[in-house]
Scaffold this motif. Structure first.
Motif, PDB file in Angstrom:
ATOM      1  N   GLU A  69       0.874  -1.168   0.000  1.00 33.22           N
ATOM      2  CA  GLU A  69       0.000   0.000   0.000  1.00 33.22           C
ATOM      3  C   GLU A  69       0.912   1.218   0.000  1.00 33.22           C
ATOM      4  O   GLU A  69       1.956   1.232   0.656  1.00 33.22           O
ATOM      5  CB  GLU A  69      -0.974  -0.002   1.172  1.00 33.22           C
ATOM      6  CG  GLU A  69      -0.346  -0.049   2.532  1.00 33.22           C
ATOM      7  CD  GLU A  69      -1.360  -0.328   3.631  1.00 33.22           C
ATOM      8  OE1 GLU A  69      -1.926   0.632   4.160  1.00 33.22           O
ATOM      9  OE2 GLU A  69      -1.561  -1.514   3.958  1.00 33.22           O
ATOM     10  N   VAL A  99      -2.384  -2.590  -3.328  1.00 33.31           N
ATOM     11  CA  VAL A  99      -3.638  -2.922  -2.658  1.00 33.31           C
ATOM     12  C   VAL A  99      -4.400  -1.663  -2.261  1.00 33.31           C
ATOM     13  O   VAL A  99      -5.627  -1.600  -2.382  1.00 33.31           O
ATOM     14  CB  VAL A  99      -3.357  -3.812  -1.430  1.00 33.31           C
ATOM     15  CG1 VAL A  99      -4.647  -4.174  -0.713  1.00 33.31           C
ATOM     16  CG2 VAL A  99      -2.610  -5.079  -1.849  1.00 33.31           C
ATOM     17  N   LEU A 155     -10.095  -0.470   8.359  1.00 33.16           N
ATOM     18  CA  LEU A 155      -8.740  -0.990   8.324  1.00 33.16           C
ATOM     19  C   LEU A 155      -8.354  -1.230   9.784  1.00 33.16           C
ATOM     20  O   LEU A 155      -8.231  -0.277  10.558  1.00 33.16           O
ATOM     21  CB  LEU A 155      -7.788   0.002   7.649  1.00 33.16           C
ATOM     22  CG  LEU A 155      -6.378  -0.499   7.317  1.00 33.16           C
ATOM     23  CD1 LEU A 155      -5.704   0.439   6.324  1.00 33.16           C
ATOM     24  CD2 LEU A 155      -5.490  -0.645   8.548  1.00 33.16           C
ATOM     25  N   LYS A 189     -11.839  -4.884   6.314  1.00 31.69           N
ATOM     26  CA  LYS A 189     -11.457  -5.280   4.957  1.00 31.69           C
ATOM     27  C   LYS A 189      -9.949  -5.379   4.761  1.00 31.69           C
ATOM     28  O   LYS A 189      -9.492  -5.897   3.742  1.00 31.69           O
ATOM     29  CB  LYS A 189     -12.016  -4.272   3.946  1.00 31.69           C
ATOM     30  CG  LYS A 189     -13.513  -3.985   4.090  1.00 31.69           C
ATOM     31  CD  LYS A 189     -14.349  -5.238   3.956  1.00 31.69           C
ATOM     32  CE  LYS A 189     -15.835  -4.926   4.123  1.00 31.69           C
ATOM     33  NZ  LYS A 189     -16.662  -6.169   4.117  1.00 31.69           N
ATOM     34  N   HIS A 190      -9.187  -4.867   5.715  1.00 31.02           N
ATOM     35  CA  HIS A 190      -7.728  -4.864   5.591  1.00 31.02           C
ATOM     36  C   HIS A 190      -7.153  -4.814   6.995  1.00 31.02           C
ATOM     37  O   HIS A 190      -7.789  -4.286   7.916  1.00 31.02           O
ATOM     38  CB  HIS A 190      -7.272  -3.647   4.777  1.00 31.02           C
ATOM     39  CG  HIS A 190      -5.820  -3.657   4.404  1.00 31.02           C
ATOM     40  ND1 HIS A 190      -5.273  -4.602   3.567  1.00 31.02           N
ATOM     41  CD2 HIS A 190      -4.791  -2.838   4.759  1.00 31.02           C
ATOM     42  CE1 HIS A 190      -3.982  -4.353   3.407  1.00 31.02           C
ATOM     43  NE2 HIS A 190      -3.660  -3.305   4.126  1.00 31.02           N
ATOM     44  N   GLY A 231      -8.770 -10.949   3.208  1.00 25.23           N
ATOM     45  CA  GLY A 231      -7.932  -9.843   2.772  1.00 25.23           C
ATOM     46  C   GLY A 231      -6.450 -10.072   3.005  1.00 25.23           C
ATOM     47  O   GLY A 231      -5.997 -11.183   3.300  1.00 25.23           O
ATOM     48  N   HIS A 264      -0.890  -6.532   6.298  1.00 26.63           N
ATOM     49  CA  HIS A 264       0.246  -5.697   5.922  1.00 26.63           C
ATOM     50  C   HIS A 264       1.045  -5.250   7.142  1.00 26.63           C
ATOM     51  O   HIS A 264       0.484  -4.945   8.203  1.00 26.63           O
ATOM     52  CB  HIS A 264      -0.235  -4.446   5.172  1.00 26.63           C
ATOM     53  CG  HIS A 264      -0.466  -4.693   3.711  1.00 26.63           C
ATOM     54  ND1 HIS A 264      -0.574  -3.680   2.802  1.00 26.63           N
ATOM     55  CD2 HIS A 264      -0.603  -5.831   3.018  1.00 26.63           C
ATOM     56  CE1 HIS A 264      -0.778  -4.185   1.593  1.00 26.63           C
ATOM     57  NE2 HIS A 264      -0.798  -5.498   1.705  1.00 26.63           N
TER      58      HIS A 264
END
Length: 273
Positions: free
Chosen positions: A33, A69, A174, A199-200, A240, A243
């Motif tokens: 990202e 992403v 997030l 979602k992340h 998902g 990160h």
């Protein structure tokens, strides 16, 4: 189930596109990202992300098999000043164009700290409506807006309050696991309340993680139960990315990306030998 891994370029603030790609490819990261590139967070000012060049930049990521992403913005709607709010909406539009150009599927925004000088109730209503407006704007173009659990919105109740105040259901979450954890929530508690909107996911480690603050530790060398978060995500069938968010861009004294990013990748692979 193998959850795909990625990292925020906050970890490597001075890297250019080719260096980001090389770091991802060489360490088995599936995605990135974009927060920083070439020393700036003002992504719309970069030539490689301009309307005439962004397609070429996307091809470089695609050809390397690295997904962009998301685009991480500083957009927040804490101000009650219509002119400031209009500026934030314009920043969202500019970064939305970059997200579209790079094939990213989300735009990150903040709730932000609530200004002490403003009426709290009016400010919360303004945040809910403003972020909802951004989320509806991006959703109309097929891109999600995700509110990060951060600042005054680091806990599930604080986030849910925005929806109770009318924030659009287009607004997703997030989940920065460090911030919910250091405010006293375990993973199951957070997922039970926010999971249908998450979602992340971001992970990072800290030796001193509490409501008063945190520091930075290489992954697995702090006190944050990272394995428990991954176990939870696998158990619920999370679809998902996870990160790594290493805040080198804000804290130049911490380990460089050449150490922290390969270390995280090795740690995560070691969780599932």
């Amino acid at each position: 189930m193998v959850i795909p891994l990625g990292f925020s370029t906050l970890a490597c603030p001075d890297y250019d596109v080719d260096q980001v790609i090389a770091m991802a490819r060489d360490n088995g990261y599936a995605g990135v990202e974009i927060r920083f590139l070439r020393g700036t967070v003002d992504l719309p000012t970069l030539e490689e992300l301009s309307p005439g060049r962004v397609a070429e930049t996307r091809r470089r990521f695609d050809n390397a098999g690295v997904a962009v992403v998301g685009i991480d913005t500083s957009v927040r709607m804490t101000s009650l000043d219509p002119a400031v709010r209009a500026q934030q909406l314009e920043a969202a539009r500019a970064n939305l164009a970059i997200a579209e150009g790079l094939g990213a599927w989300f735009l990150r925004v903040f709730g932000g700290p609530i200004p002490a000088a403003q009426d709290r109730e009016r400010t919360l209503d303004a945040i809910a409506s403003g972020l909802g407006e951004v989320a509806d704007l991006t959703a109309a173009r097929g891109i999600a807006t995700l509110l990060e659990t951060h600042d005054d919105f680091s806990t599930s109740p604080a986030v849910l309050d925005l929806y109770a105040r009318g924030a659009s259901d287009s607004l997703g979450i997030l989940w920065d696991t460090l911030h919910t954890y250091r405010h006293g929530e375990d993973g199951a508690f957070t997922w039970d309340r926010l999971g249908d909107r998450i979602k992340h996911v971001h992970v990072k480690d800290s030796k001193a993680a509490n409501a008063g603050g945190f520091d930075f530790a290489l992954t697995g060398e702090g006190t944050v139960p990272i394995r428990s978060f991954i176990d939870l995500l696998e158990s619920v069938g999370y679809q998902g990315f996870v990160h790594f968010e290493w805040e080198k861009g804000w804290h130049p004294e911490i380990a460089p990306p050449e150490i922290a990013l390969p270390h995280f990748a090795r740690f995560m692979r070691g969780l599932r030998p």
